[in-house]
Design an enzyme around this catalytic site. Structure first.
Site, short mmCIF file in Angstrom:
data_model
loop_
_atom_site.label_atom_id
_atom_site.label_comp_id
_atom_site.label_asym_id
_atom_site.label_seq_id
_atom_site.Cartn_x
_atom_site.Cartn_y
_atom_site.Cartn_z
CG HIS A 1 -5.83 -5.57 1.38
ND1 HIS A 1 -6.73 -4.90 2.37
CD2 HIS A 1 -4.46 -5.80 2.38
CE1 HIS A 1 -5.89 -4.73 3.59
NE2 HIS A 1 -4.39 -5.02 3.86
CE LYS B 1 -4.35 -0.63 6.02
NZ LYS B 1 -3.16 -1.04 7.21
CG HIS C 1 -1.67 -1.08 1.86
ND1 HIS C 1 -2.64 -1.47 0.43
CD2 HIS C 1 -1.99 -2.28 2.28
CE1 HIS C 1 -2.76 -2.82 1.24
NE2 HIS C 1 -2.82 -2.80 1.92
CG ASP D 1 -4.34 -5.09 9.42
OD1 ASP D 1 -4.73 -5.83 8.84
OD2 ASP D 1 -3.38 -4.60 9.50
#
Ligand SMILES: Nc1ncnc2c1ncn2[C@@H]1O[C@H](COP(=O)(O)OP(=O)(O)O)[C@@H](O)[C@H]1O
Ligand SMILES: Nc1ncnc2c1ncn2[C@@H]1O[C@H](COP(=O)(O)OP(=O)(O)O)[C@@H](O)[C@H]1O
Ligand SMILES: [Mg+2]
Ligand SMILES: [Mg+2]
Ligand SMILES: [Mg+2]
Ligand SMILES: [Mg+2]
Lengths: 335, 213, 335, 213
Positions: free
Chosen positions: A221, A107, A59, A112
């Protein structure tokens, strides 16, 4: 798959090493390859709340590109599109702690959240106070108690920037967390993909898209989006995104806004500005004013072609904090 | 075999690494369809590390083997699967604290693993996650234990049930994990984590039956 | 062809309009659509040498992204990959003139050179003194008296940055021109394409490249390169580029260098940093030191995947000028 | 027709716009192969503007027509072709200063145009540019003029020679313009500017012969 890489397994390690070398004036890289993170050159600032973020790689410039004065103290890159494990997050948290506690900016993805959760527990065992903000700005996803909820996407940059400025001006952990939460509450995003991206170790595009199809409501993603529609003009596509974002945020006349148009990695800047122009006109038609703007590749999905539109409702404090100096590789002004 | 010992545990880990490597691409493809295409890569990275650690450490009890797996997966896999499988093996280690496991021990161990996954991930049966493979597996193992079957039979039943559970995720609309973002579009695809669960439990049963090591 | 555009003929007009809106604190756009250019907000700086550049669009952020304090006073975007005509260049030159004359920074392409030449003549008729530097840093092209010579590529950014700093500190036109010429003399570049790009009005990729082929020595207009080779690792490809660049520049032990790795638009930042790491190691193997680094999308070819490597030999003056404050949308530091 | 007047000049411009629009994609494709793929688009943009200007301005002499073409191309085409064609028409306007053109006038006009292109672009015959079409065209027109042919015959000969000249660029290795960057790889492709020259001169001859307007 054609990429400027060597070993697919070494993409993150090699690219973070190059990044740290190129920007040694701003950042340093951890020495332990099993606990890879990037932190501010010069180390933790005594008495300042530390900001740590991280997540899957792919990212860029998120998150390492936002390490520096006025923004993050450390960033933890996982494998491509895979959240990092607790160990490097714990190590980064330690490195970022100046004695005033650390804010984790996470996020909202199951991986995560779980890995940062464990890291926070480990850090507490090191006597570091950790608070967490979970960013969930993606309106493409229905929010509900019974699901994983909305994803965190480009709005993360604004949380990091504004909370970073709060920490830099000396706010305590409580206040920095409150500011970060406020930004997250006022920010919404939605994205579109014109092409898929290819994860190096997968070697295949993340999904198959016809020459005349686009994915609306894409994540970052390489996940497929909310719906697949026929290719359309920039104005139409922007209409889809902006309407969803502005409706969800309930943008009304008199609102002061920040408008961000984010490239997914493979889209020319010229196209982002076409999207920006249309999105801005639509916000102004609602009687709102666009007070601040950010256009560029900030939260990407490798080489994906596409863009996302993010709107943040501003108040005076958030505007001041957004305008405050920032010195990172990807965002830099005022100093 | 009526009970399972540390040799079984070690061999299961080796077989797990082999089976994950073998199905790496299948798991990636399942995850590409409704996720982000990394599940096979994540588990492969994790079990490769586990294998290395196992050779270095030579753990002497079932609990030690599972603890090693737990910690290594936790610190190498990342994503959702890392903490979930990590916690599963950690709880399994706590449950399997004797020298050997009979059918009831197998059932308890699997139940503990499932408990760990649910504690972390908060998913329920039908949410289209690995819970949909673990949950019927636990029930099946318990049934074998109640009816006096062997540890191997308990694992075999668990493996069968997990395979069926993975298959049964196909029509479901995901409510947890990355596939939930797809809403209705997540239907008609098998959940990658449920599939990897089925593969791992099948390996456990095969090793117990002497078929794979 | 999938792009975030509306009418292919309006891409430049719409995107420049969006750009000017988003960055109204830094730039303004000309009002006459037949003489489209972007200039510094606030207008020409009295007594300061004006810097004007321009060329075909599709290379964003070049050139409009470099308009601002410490760099360009005006930028003239032509149609995609087509040099602008003399009229807007003349108008931009007028807008940039603060009474101390104007430097034209022109990339060495027949079209750019001819159109800027005519514009300079027209400007002289308006009593504006114009000097021109023609940038030709691309070592992929054989230089010879009998050809069009080497192309101007990513090195242009360094010419604009450093000459811009010279103008900002008050150097006269003679001196600014000398500095620009010095930078051009000391800078070399070479690029690679993994994929072609698609010009909106053409609707087809600029060339066809097999799944296992790459183009070495690519230009920035989607032109095919010097040779087509089988796809290779980042280290091998970087080896090709860096060797050609460093050999031509005769990099030797003790040299102080600026290393720039430029993305062609569609390449993830992570890959650029892998290239950077290898290029830097190769320069250090030659005994040189990399004193300054620039990594990112600066001179692009729409959505092309690929990169270029640029090396500039530094001296103390050039280093100081490079470090001097710059406030543009694409390059910003020190202020 | 033995001489050509302003009506021919105006009709040539209209025919030029039509022929360029018709061959826009062909010229783009030639330029994609050894250049940057914009030659057809550039000329089409230019001649579309010329056509509009011609309707507004109604120029009364050949020279005025060419001057209008020159200025419009110069200010709308950009790239290499804009200044080169612009200068060509400007010089042609200067050469064609009477009310009509005979064969010698045609030859002089073409020669002046060529002179303008060479003055700006410094290309020689064999460099694989539009000069390779213009140069034989001028020679052919001169020959017709010397042997007492008509203006139309001079244009026809020029068009034939330009077409042959364009064809003959194919084996050449470019030494000027964007194709020169390709070195040897520029061989076996036709130069787009030479091809557009051939198209424009063919239109001139066709209009003179009454075949196209
Ligand atoms: N909340 C949850 N509870 C149980 N299992 C989950 C949960 N979220 C995700 N999973 C499982 O994790 C799998 C995905 O793992 P993986 O692809 O490695 O991680 P990520 O989704 O972070 O990329 C899913 O297929 C699902 O079985
Ligand atoms: N120096 C030159 N002299 C004569 N003709 C030239 C020269 N350079 C380029 N050309 C002509 O210009 C043509 C290309 O025009 P065009 O594609 O419109 O411009 P650009 O090359 O700037 O994209 C070439 O095919 C060639 O015929
Ligand atoms: Mg993942
Ligand atoms: Mg996944
Ligand atoms: Mg061109
Ligand atoms: Mg061209």
């Amino acid at each position: 798959m054609k990429k400027l890489i060597n070993d697919p397994q070494q993409v993150v390690a090699e690219s973070v090493a190059g990044f740290a070398l190129a920007h040694s004036d701003l950042v340093t890289m951890s020495q332990d390859p099993d606990a890879l993170f990037v932190s501010r050159a010069g180390g933790a600032v005594p008495g300042k709340v530390g900001l740590v973020s991280g997540g899957g790689s792919g990212h860029e410039p998120l998150h390492a590109g936002f390490v520096g004065v006025g923004m993050l103290d450390a960033a933890v890159p996982g494998a491509v599109f895979t959240s990092p494990t607790p160990d490097p997050i714990q190590a980064a948290t330690k490195a970022a702690d100046g004695g005033a506690g650390v804010l984790h900016i996470v996020k909202n993805y199951t991986g995560d959240v779980l890995n940062f959760e464990t890291a926070a527990e480990l850090a507490e065992m090191d006597d570091i106070t950790v608070k967490t903000v979970v960013v969930n700005d993606d309106v493409a996803v229905q929010d509900s108690l019974y699901t994983a909820g909305r994803r965190g996407v480009a709005g993360t940059v604004l949380v990091e920037k504004i909370a970073g400025a709060a920490a830099e001006r000396g706010d305590d952990l409580e206040k920095v967390h409150e500011i970060a939460t406020r930004v997250n509450a006022g920010v919404r995003s939605m994205g579109v993909a014109l092409t898929a991206c290819t994860v190096p170790h997968a070697g295949k595009p993340s999904f198959d898209l016809g020459e005349d199809e686009i994915e609306i409501g894409i994540g970052i993603h390489g996940e497929p989006g909310r719906e697949r529609i026929p290719a359309a003009s920039a104005d139409e596509i922007t209409g889809h995104l902006l309407t969803a974002v502005a409706d969800d945020l309930q943008v009304t006349s008199g609102d002061k806004l920040l408008l961000m148009v984010n490239g997914m990695g493979g889209t020319p800047a010229s196209e982002l500005y076409i999207v920006y122009g249309r999105a801005r006109a639509m916000l102004e038609e609602r009687g709102a004013t666009v007070e601040r703007s950010l256009v560029g590749n900030y939260v990407t999905s490798l080489e994906m072609q596409g863009a996302s539109v993010t709107v943040l409702r501003l108040d005076d404090e958030l505007t001041d904090l957004y305008d405050a100096p920032v010195v990172t590789t990807a965002l830099r002004w005022g100093a | 075999m009526t009970t399972l010992d540390v040799t079984w545990a070690r061999d299961w880990v080796k077989a797990s690494a082999a089976v994950v490597a073998e199905h790496r691409v299948d798991l990636i493809d399942l995850d590409r369809a409704i996720g982000d295409g990394d599940h096979g890569e994540n588990l492969d990275r994790g079990f490769t590390a586990v294998l290395r650690k196992l050779q270095e450490a030579e753990p002497e009890t079932i609990a030690d083997v599972f603890t090693l797996v737990a910690k290594t997966l936790m610190s190498t896999v990342g994503g959702a699967a890392g903490p979930l499988y990590g916690t599963a093996y950690l709880r399994a280690a706590k449950a399997a604290d004797g020298q050997s496991l009979d059918a009831a021990g197998v059932a308890d161990m699997l139940d503990a693993a499932l408990g760990g996954i649910v504690a972390r991930g908060k998913a329920e049966v039908g949410d289209k996650t690995m819970v949909d493979a673990w949950s019927p597996a636990v029930a099946a193992a318990k049934e074998v234990a109640t009816s006096g079957g062997s540890a191997g039979a308990a694992l075999a039943a668990a493996a069968d049930a997990a395979a069926q559970g993975a298959l049964d995720t196909e029509p479901l609309v995901a409510r947890k994990g990355r596939a939930s973002y797809l809403g209705q579009r997540s239907a008609n695809h098998r959940d990658p984590g449920a599939q990897s669960t089925a593969l791992l439990l099948r390996a456990a049963a095969d090793v117990a039956a002497g078929g794979r090591r």
